[in-house]
Design a protein around this motif. Structure first.
Motif, PDB file in Angstrom:
ATOM      1  N   ILE A  54       1.346   8.310  -3.339  1.00  0.00           N
ATOM      2  CA  ILE A  54      -0.228   7.993  -3.292  1.00  0.00           C
ATOM      3  C   ILE A  54      -1.165   7.816  -4.733  1.00  0.00           C
ATOM      4  N   CYS A  55      -1.132   9.295  -5.428  1.00  0.00           N
ATOM      5  CA  CYS A  55      -1.767   9.423  -6.555  1.00  0.00           C
ATOM      6  C   CYS A  55      -0.731   8.275  -8.402  1.00  0.00           C
ATOM      7  N   ILE A  56       0.245   8.276  -7.832  1.00  0.00           N
ATOM      8  CA  ILE A  56       0.600   7.200  -8.790  1.00  0.00           C
ATOM      9  C   ILE A  56       0.009   5.831  -8.802  1.00  0.00           C
ATOM     10  N   ALA A  57       0.402   5.340  -7.778  1.00  0.00           N
ATOM     11  CA  ALA A  57      -1.064   4.124  -7.292  1.00  0.00           C
ATOM     12  C   ALA A  57      -2.565   4.012  -7.650  1.00  0.00           C
ATOM     13  N   VAL A  58      -2.852   5.605  -7.982  1.00  0.00           N
ATOM     14  CA  VAL A  58      -4.439   5.558  -8.633  1.00  0.00           C
ATOM     15  C   VAL A  58      -3.677   5.825  -9.751  1.00  0.00           C
ATOM     16  N   LEU A  59      -3.314   6.096 -10.287  1.00  0.00           N
ATOM     17  CA  LEU A  59      -3.695   6.578 -11.474  1.00  0.00           C
ATOM     18  C   LEU A  59      -2.902   5.749 -12.545  1.00  0.00           C
ATOM     19  N   GLY A  60      -1.881   5.138 -11.354  1.00  0.00           N
ATOM     20  CA  GLY A  60      -0.889   3.929 -12.510  1.00  0.00           C
ATOM     21  C   GLY A  60      -1.056   3.107 -11.737  1.00  0.00           C
ATOM     22  N   PRO A  62      -0.174  -0.110  -8.682  1.00  0.00           N
ATOM     23  CA  PRO A  62       0.235   0.360  -7.138  1.00  0.00           C
ATOM     24  C   PRO A  62       1.598  -0.406  -7.263  1.00  0.00           C
ATOM     25  N   HIS A  63       1.677  -0.559  -8.619  1.00  0.00           N
ATOM     26  CA  HIS A  63       3.613  -1.397  -8.750  1.00  0.00           C
ATOM     27  C   HIS A  63       4.184  -0.803  -9.072  1.00  0.00           C
ATOM     28  N   MET A  64       4.267   0.513  -9.731  1.00  0.00           N
ATOM     29  CA  MET A  64       4.772   1.516  -9.933  1.00  0.00           C
ATOM     30  C   MET A  64       4.319   2.181  -8.641  1.00  0.00           C
ATOM     31  N   ALA A  65       4.396   2.524  -7.794  1.00  0.00           N
ATOM     32  CA  ALA A  65       3.890   3.252  -6.475  1.00  0.00           C
ATOM     33  C   ALA A  65       5.254   2.601  -5.922  1.00  0.00           C
ATOM     34  N   VAL A  66       5.061   1.212  -5.573  1.00  0.00           N
ATOM     35  CA  VAL A  66       6.046   0.706  -5.072  1.00  0.00           C
ATOM     36  C   VAL A  66       7.559   0.502  -4.785  1.00  0.00           C
ATOM     37  N   GLU A  67       7.645   0.800  -7.058  1.00  0.00           N
ATOM     38  CA  GLU A  67       8.679   1.161  -6.787  1.00  0.00           C
ATOM     39  C   GLU A  67       8.906   2.318  -6.849  1.00  0.00           C
TER      40      GLU A  67
END
Length: 391
Positions: A54-60, A62-67
């Motif tokens: 979730i932190c990756i989705a917020v700080l990075g 959504p595409h990174m979070a899916v990966e």
């Protein structure tokens, strides 16, 4: 999208802190985890992994979070496959229940180190040779083919060249001393068999790195996400072992699911290699117009395959039979190798009798499909003879 040095530092410190916490507060104090303890800590580590995503989705993005989640799920499934081999090694060596935590933590730490090295090497290859996608894809297809063969997935032996050499040149005692690595024997300080178990676990970790790391690069080429997903999939694996060790053998179709996943990622890698092709002997060195599989499609395929194979495995008669046979073998070995703890021996024998009863029930229900093998029958006779002598 790159990650700053601060982001890398925070992630590494977090993972190292979790490993240190695991050792100091759980493994260092010798004990057998209860089912409740294993469930709580497994849920905690999974929760941390999800929160990190979730932190990756917020700080990075959504595409990174899916990966990240696609990599985490596929690596988690491959890590559960690791547990099958760990279970085989631990059972073959008759490791006392109280010592298994230390073996598992060592295996996880070694796996993290080995896979990090492979991730660095893989990232360097991808940056300099984009055509290495062809090799990774072909390698995953070969791995998938091996997993799909029942003879390769159902048979196993903890005895290998590394173990034979270690057994020959390392002086070890015949018996364990709890979770100790050394014991005084005849006035000499010698190693316990626990060290051989750790060597066996470390050797298998190296083999698993060959398929897990290319699979991760098939889902994302972001080295940070590959590392994070790999690390968090390994965190909590020890607790998961104690939570589902009596269910591991029920997952009889998981290896087929992993074969499908690895094969899918292998095809995805080859398609990406063709899309960016620069090899002169393929389409005269020009990119090949092919269908591209998005990371969202990959995530959906991984989730669907894992859910299907898990559900089918849990409801299959074959899974129940294999689980009962493995439990009988494991508890018989535990009873024969446990010394100085009558309570633990009685518990192991009671669980052995229960597993045998389940085998007999399944044998009568499915006729000759569930016949015990001679090796297992001999092991069970030894356990019963030892119990009669102790009574």
């Amino acid at each position: 999208m790159g990650v700053s040095a601060l982001g890398w530092a925070i992630t590494i410190v977090l993972i190292a802190g979790l490993m240190l916490f695991d050792y100091v507060f759980q493994v260092r104090k010798t004990h057998v985890p209860t089912l409740r303890e294993a469930a709580v800590w497994s849920a905690t580590y999974i929760g941390i992994a999800v929160l990190f995503g979730i932190c990756i989705a917020v700080l990075g993005s959504p595409h990174m979070a899916v990966e990240y989640f696609a990599g985490y799920l596929s690596n988690e499934a491959l890590s559960v496959d690791n547990l099958f081999v760990f279970l085989l090694i631990i059972s073959s060596f008759g490791v006392p229940r109280v010592a298994q935590q230390k073996v598992l933590l060592f295996g996880i730490a070694f796996a993290l180190i080995a896979r990090t090295v492979f991730i660095i090497l893989g990232g360097a290859l991808l940056n300099n040779f984009n055509s290495v996608f062809y090799l990774f894809g072909l390698g995953l297809l070969i791995m998938a083919g091996k997993l799909a063969k029942p003879a390769e997935t159902e048979d196993g032996n903890a005895d290998n060249l590394v173990i034979r050499l270690a057994s020959r040149f390392l002086r070890t005692s015949k018996d364990y001393d709890g979770d100790g690595l050394f014991v005084v024997q005849d006035g000499r300080r010698v190693m316990t068999p626990l060290l051989l178990v750790m060597i066996a676990v470390g050797g298998t970790d190296l083999l698993f790195a060959f398929d897990s790391v290319p699979a991760m690069f098939g889902l994302t080429q972001n080295i940070y996400l590959v590392f994070a997903a790999t690390a968090f999939s390994l965190m909590g694996l020890r607790q998961l072992y104690f939570l589902i060790d009596n269910l591991l053998d029920r997952l009889v179709y998981l290896t087929y699911g992993l074969a499908v996943i690895l094969g899918f990622i292998g095809v995805k890698l080859i398609l990406e290699a063709l899309h960016d092709n620069n090899l002169p002997f393929i389409n005269h060195g020009k990119p090949v117009p092919v269908v591209e599989l998005s990371i969202t499609v990959s995530l959906l395929v991984i989730v669907a395959v894992l859910l299907t194979t898990t559900v089918v495995s849990l409801f299959s008669a074959r899974g129940r039979r294999q689980n009962a046979v493995s439990r009988a073998r494991r508890h018989a070995l535990e009873y024969l190798t446990t010394t100085g703890d009558p309570v633990q021996r009685d518990k192991a024998y009671a669980e052995l009798v229960q597993a045998e009863h389940e085998i007999d029930t399944l044998a009568s229900k499915y006729d000759d499909k569930f016949v015990r093998d001679d090796e297992l029958a001999a092991l069970l006779r030894r356990a019963h003879d030892a119990h009669r002598e102790a009574s």
